[in-house]
Design a protein around this motif. Structure first.
Motif, PDB file in Angstrom:
ATOM      1  N   UNK A  18      38.576  -7.327 -11.606  1.00 17.47           N
ATOM      2  CA  UNK A  18      38.802  -6.075 -10.880  1.00 17.47           C
ATOM      3  C   UNK A  18      39.006  -4.896 -11.832  1.00 17.47           C
ATOM      4  N   UNK A  19      39.750  -5.117 -12.901  1.00 17.89           N
ATOM      5  CA  UNK A  19      39.990  -4.048 -13.878  1.00 17.89           C
ATOM      6  C   UNK A  19      38.702  -3.657 -14.593  1.00 17.89           C
ATOM      7  N   UNK A  21      35.636  -3.895 -13.393  1.00 19.41           N
ATOM      8  CA  UNK A  21      34.791  -3.165 -12.441  1.00 19.41           C
ATOM      9  C   UNK A  21      35.279  -1.735 -12.250  1.00 19.41           C
ATOM     10  N   UNK A  22      36.591  -1.564 -12.146  1.00 15.74           N
ATOM     11  CA  UNK A  22      37.141  -0.229 -11.932  1.00 15.74           C
ATOM     12  C   UNK A  22      36.950   0.658 -13.168  1.00 15.74           C
ATOM     13  N   UNK A  23      37.075   0.094 -14.356  1.00 16.11           N
ATOM     14  CA  UNK A  23      36.839   0.863 -15.586  1.00 16.11           C
ATOM     15  C   UNK A  23      35.401   1.343 -15.651  1.00 16.11           C
ATOM     16  N   UNK A  24      34.460   0.439 -15.356  1.00 20.76           N
ATOM     17  CA  UNK A  24      33.040   0.813 -15.376  1.00 20.76           C
ATOM     18  C   UNK A  24      32.737   1.868 -14.315  1.00 20.76           C
ATOM     19  N   UNK A  25      33.314   1.714 -13.142  1.00 21.21           N
ATOM     20  CA  UNK A  25      33.090   2.681 -12.060  1.00 21.21           C
ATOM     21  C   UNK A  25      33.542   4.083 -12.469  1.00 21.21           C
ATOM     22  N   UNK A  26      34.706   4.146 -13.083  1.00 21.79           N
ATOM     23  CA  UNK A  26      35.272   5.437 -13.467  1.00 21.79           C
ATOM     24  C   UNK A  26      34.491   6.079 -14.610  1.00 21.79           C
ATOM     25  N   UNK A  27      34.200   5.307 -15.648  1.00 18.86           N
ATOM     26  CA  UNK A  27      33.532   5.848 -16.836  1.00 18.86           C
ATOM     27  C   UNK A  27      32.109   6.298 -16.524  1.00 18.86           C
ATOM     28  N   UNK A 124      14.307  -3.660 -17.909  1.00 17.42           N
ATOM     29  CA  UNK A 124      13.547  -2.479 -17.480  1.00 17.42           C
ATOM     30  C   UNK A 124      14.010  -1.983 -16.112  1.00 17.42           C
ATOM     31  N   UNK A 125      14.696  -2.853 -15.375  1.00 15.94           N
ATOM     32  CA  UNK A 125      15.036  -2.533 -13.986  1.00 15.94           C
ATOM     33  C   UNK A 125      16.512  -2.250 -13.750  1.00 15.94           C
ATOM     34  N   UNK A 126      17.355  -2.506 -14.751  1.00 16.36           N
ATOM     35  CA  UNK A 126      18.790  -2.333 -14.560  1.00 16.36           C
ATOM     36  C   UNK A 126      19.452  -1.979 -15.886  1.00 16.36           C
ATOM     37  N   UNK A 127      20.509  -1.178 -15.809  1.00 20.27           N
ATOM     38  CA  UNK A 127      21.347  -0.911 -16.986  1.00 20.27           C
ATOM     39  C   UNK A 127      22.392  -2.015 -17.085  1.00 20.27           C
ATOM     40  N   UNK A 128      22.832  -2.305 -18.298  1.00 21.45           N
ATOM     41  CA  UNK A 128      23.916  -3.258 -18.497  1.00 21.45           C
ATOM     42  C   UNK A 128      25.106  -2.538 -19.126  1.00 21.45           C
ATOM     43  N   UNK A 129      26.279  -2.776 -18.564  1.00 25.59           N
ATOM     44  CA  UNK A 129      27.524  -2.252 -19.116  1.00 25.59           C
ATOM     45  C   UNK A 129      28.298  -3.426 -19.690  1.00 25.59           C
ATOM     46  N   UNK A 130      28.448  -3.446 -21.007  1.00 26.22           N
ATOM     47  CA  UNK A 130      29.192  -4.515 -21.677  1.00 26.22           C
ATOM     48  C   UNK A 130      30.635  -4.074 -21.838  1.00 26.22           C
ATOM     49  N   UNK A 131      31.538  -4.775 -21.169  1.00 28.28           N
ATOM     50  CA  UNK A 131      32.956  -4.423 -21.229  1.00 28.28           C
ATOM     51  C   UNK A 131      33.641  -5.237 -22.321  1.00 28.28           C
ATOM     52  N   UNK A 132      34.027  -4.560 -23.389  1.00 22.30           N
ATOM     53  CA  UNK A 132      34.680  -5.229 -24.516  1.00 22.30           C
ATOM     54  C   UNK A 132      36.182  -4.994 -24.474  1.00 22.30           C
ATOM     55  N   UNK A 133      36.925  -5.915 -25.058  1.00 19.48           N
ATOM     56  CA  UNK A 133      38.375  -5.759 -25.157  1.00 19.48           C
ATOM     57  C   UNK A 133      38.702  -4.768 -26.270  1.00 19.48           C
ATOM     58  N   UNK A 134      39.867  -4.123 -26.219  1.00 20.31           N
ATOM     59  CA  UNK A 134      40.260  -3.201 -27.288  1.00 20.31           C
ATOM     60  C   UNK A 134      40.221  -3.896 -28.648  1.00 20.31           C
ATOM     61  N   UNK A 135      39.610  -3.238 -29.618  1.00 21.68           N
ATOM     62  CA  UNK A 135      39.539  -3.795 -30.964  1.00 21.68           C
ATOM     63  C   UNK A 135      38.370  -4.736 -31.191  1.00 21.68           C
ATOM     64  N   UNK A 136      37.578  -4.994 -30.133  1.00 21.48           N
ATOM     65  CA  UNK A 136      36.441  -5.918 -30.246  1.00 21.48           C
ATOM     66  C   UNK A 136      35.144  -5.125 -30.189  1.00 21.48           C
ATOM     67  N   UNK A 137      34.275  -5.338 -31.163  1.00 20.82           N
ATOM     68  CA  UNK A 137      32.963  -4.685 -31.173  1.00 20.82           C
ATOM     69  C   UNK A 137      31.895  -5.716 -30.860  1.00 20.82           C
ATOM     70  N   UNK A 162      42.805  -4.753 -21.611  1.00 25.84           N
ATOM     71  CA  UNK A 162      42.933  -6.077 -22.217  1.00 25.84           C
ATOM     72  C   UNK A 162      43.722  -6.998 -21.285  1.00 25.84           C
ATOM     73  N   UNK A 163      43.002  -7.759 -20.489  1.00 27.15           N
ATOM     74  CA  UNK A 163      43.613  -8.718 -19.576  1.00 27.15           C
ATOM     75  C   UNK A 163      43.041 -10.093 -19.896  1.00 27.15           C
ATOM     76  N   UNK A 164      43.801 -10.882 -20.615  1.00 27.89           N
ATOM     77  CA  UNK A 164      43.323 -12.202 -21.041  1.00 27.89           C
ATOM     78  C   UNK A 164      43.512 -13.215 -19.904  1.00 27.89           C
TER      79      UNK A 164
END
Length: 201
Positions: A18-19, A21-27, A124-137, A162-164
């Protein structure tokens, strides 16, 4: 219009999903995020998955308090394995060509995107949003070698809370009689108890 797609087995859905999804929605200023529980994910063919009705109901319960979150059972209504490309094509027909689709995924899973079914066509048909944890590249080198510079324009990275939390760990906690309070929404916890889910692993 911009629509986010949050896929997964959601077995069970938890605050980490949920966190993210909400981060991606907002950004990305998404108009809505569509949660689509996977019916028969190709990478989990050999694994035991909780029946569809329970995973779908938990997803409905978890998302009901957010007006931007919607749930679709569309993958349960198709035969065969649940390929993301089929889902994306179906959504394009539903929303129309003018709608941009953004598939939200954890950064660890993103690294294997080049292995996905018809990955080049999918990107080609969709964007991807990769959600990384703080400090992780995210190491995008393999992806860039596979998709090229043009394809990488459809891959984006965000830093999510960061929700483990792991669905596997939650199932094990329930089986062991341990609490999952504050790992999942209260309504999901109540549903798991009521339906006696995960007691046998």
């Amino acid at each position: 219009m911009k629509v986010g797609i949050m896929g997964g087995t959601f077995d069970p859905i938890h605050f980490g999903h949920l966190a993210m999804a909400e981060s991606a929605r907002e950004i990305f200023e998404l108009d809505e995020v569509l949660f689509i529980p996977s019916a028969r994910p190709p990478h989990k063919v050999e694994k035991k998955v909780t029946p569809e009705v329970h995973r779908l109901m938990m997803t409905y319960l978890a998302t009901q308090s957010n007006k931007f979150f919607q749930v679709s059972p569309m993958e349960f209504l198709r035969d065969g394995l649940s390929y993301t490309l089929d889902t994306v094509e179906e959504l394009h027909k539903k929303f129309g060509a003018a709608t941009e689709l953004f598939f939200i995924i954890g950064a660890d899973s993103m690294a294997d995107l080049y292995k996905w079914h018809k990955a080049q066509e999918l990107l080609q048909k969709v964007h991807f949003i990769a959600a990384a944890r703080p400090g992780v590249k995210v190491d995008f080198e393999k992806l860039e070698n596979f998709f090229g510079a043009e394809g990488m324009k459809h891959i984006h990275q965000i830093i999510s809370p960061k929700l483990e939390i792991s669905s596997t760990e939650l199932r094990e906690r329930v089986k062991a009689g341990r609490s999952i309070k504050y790992f999942v929404p209260e309504v999901v916890e109540e549903y798991i108890v009521k339906e006696q889910l995960y007691l046998n692993g």
